[in-house]
Design an enzyme around this catalytic site. Structure first.
Site, PDB file in Angstrom:
ATOM      1  N   ARG A 123       0.840  -1.205   0.000  1.00 10.66           N
ATOM      2  CA  ARG A 123       0.000   0.000   0.000  1.00 10.66           C
ATOM      3  C   ARG A 123       0.869   1.247   0.000  1.00 10.66           C
ATOM      4  NH1 ARG A 123      -4.145  -0.503   4.696  1.00 10.66           N
ATOM      5  NH2 ARG A 123      -4.707   1.558   3.905  1.00 10.66           N
ATOM      6  N   CYS A 183      -1.519   6.905   8.370  1.00 10.60           N
ATOM      7  CA  CYS A 183      -1.861   5.701   7.615  1.00 10.60           C
ATOM      8  C   CYS A 183      -2.973   6.131   6.675  1.00 10.60           C
ATOM      9  CB  CYS A 183      -2.246   4.545   8.543  1.00 10.60           C
ATOM     10  SG  CYS A 183      -3.613   4.879   9.662  1.00 10.60           S
TER      11      CYS A 183
END
Length: 195
Positions: A123, A183
């Site tokens: 990611r 995040c």
């Protein structure tokens, strides 16, 4: 991030006051419990603890559990100060313009800040789709420290201080620098902040 009003409403319903002794735990170890504890502290709770390893560790140790229906606030006093929640330190939450400024400083060689991204490497590297359709990739100059590297695979809790120090050193993190933790939605990064 909820508004203070929304947070107060939920805390009143659950009969949790900022002066209560609060123990947070997660059903899978350390996935979201750090975010829960961080939010409680952000809104003013002074006595918040995290049960390291969560419910899974509790069960492995053969400890007692309650099962059955539960109503929020059940078993807690109806009278109490459940509404005096207030943001303690607004600077604990970075805003987009502040992050842009920090990236600019990093770009121009200022080493006083660091940005830590706690997502898994695929990611972080933009190799897979992001949940909720957000953009792929990472903020320039950020350091990838997957939150899973903070977790002891055997216990489901945080690793020892020595092991955490080794992870941070291997990833090039200076624990004494001003840091933006991030995040995708602010859940797993709280584990890095906690560690």
């Amino acid at each position: 991030m909820p508004s203070v009003e929304m947070f107060k409403e939920h805390m009143e319903r659950m009969r949790i006051g900022k002066d209560c002794e609060i123990v947070c735990y997660d059903h899978v170890g350390m996935f979201s419990v750090a975010r829960c504890a961080w939010m409680l502290r952000y809104f003013g709770a002074g006595n918040v603890r995290i049960m390291n390893g969560g419910l899974q560790k509790w069960l492995k140790e053969g400890r007692a559990v309650y099962s059955g229906a539960y109503t929020p606030g059940e078993g807690l006093p109806t009278e109490g100060d459940y509404a005096s929640w207030v943001v303690q330190d607004p600077s604990d939450l970075a805003h987009l313009d502040q992050v842009h400024s920090i990236v600019s400083k990093l770009h121009h060689g200022d080493k006083s800040w660091q940005i830590i991204d706690s997502r898994p490497p695929p990611r972080f590297n933009g190799e897979v789709e992001e949940p909720a359709g957000t953009r792929q990739g990472h903020i320039p100059y950020s350091i990838n420290v997957p939150f899973t590297e903070m977790i002891d695979a055997e216990t489901g809790g945080l690793k020892s201080n020595e092991a955490l120090t080794a992870v941070f050193e291997a990833r090039g993190v200076d624990v004494n620098k001003e840091t933006v933790h991030m995040c995708n939605v602010g859940v797993t990064t709280c584990t890095i902040k906690l560690a």
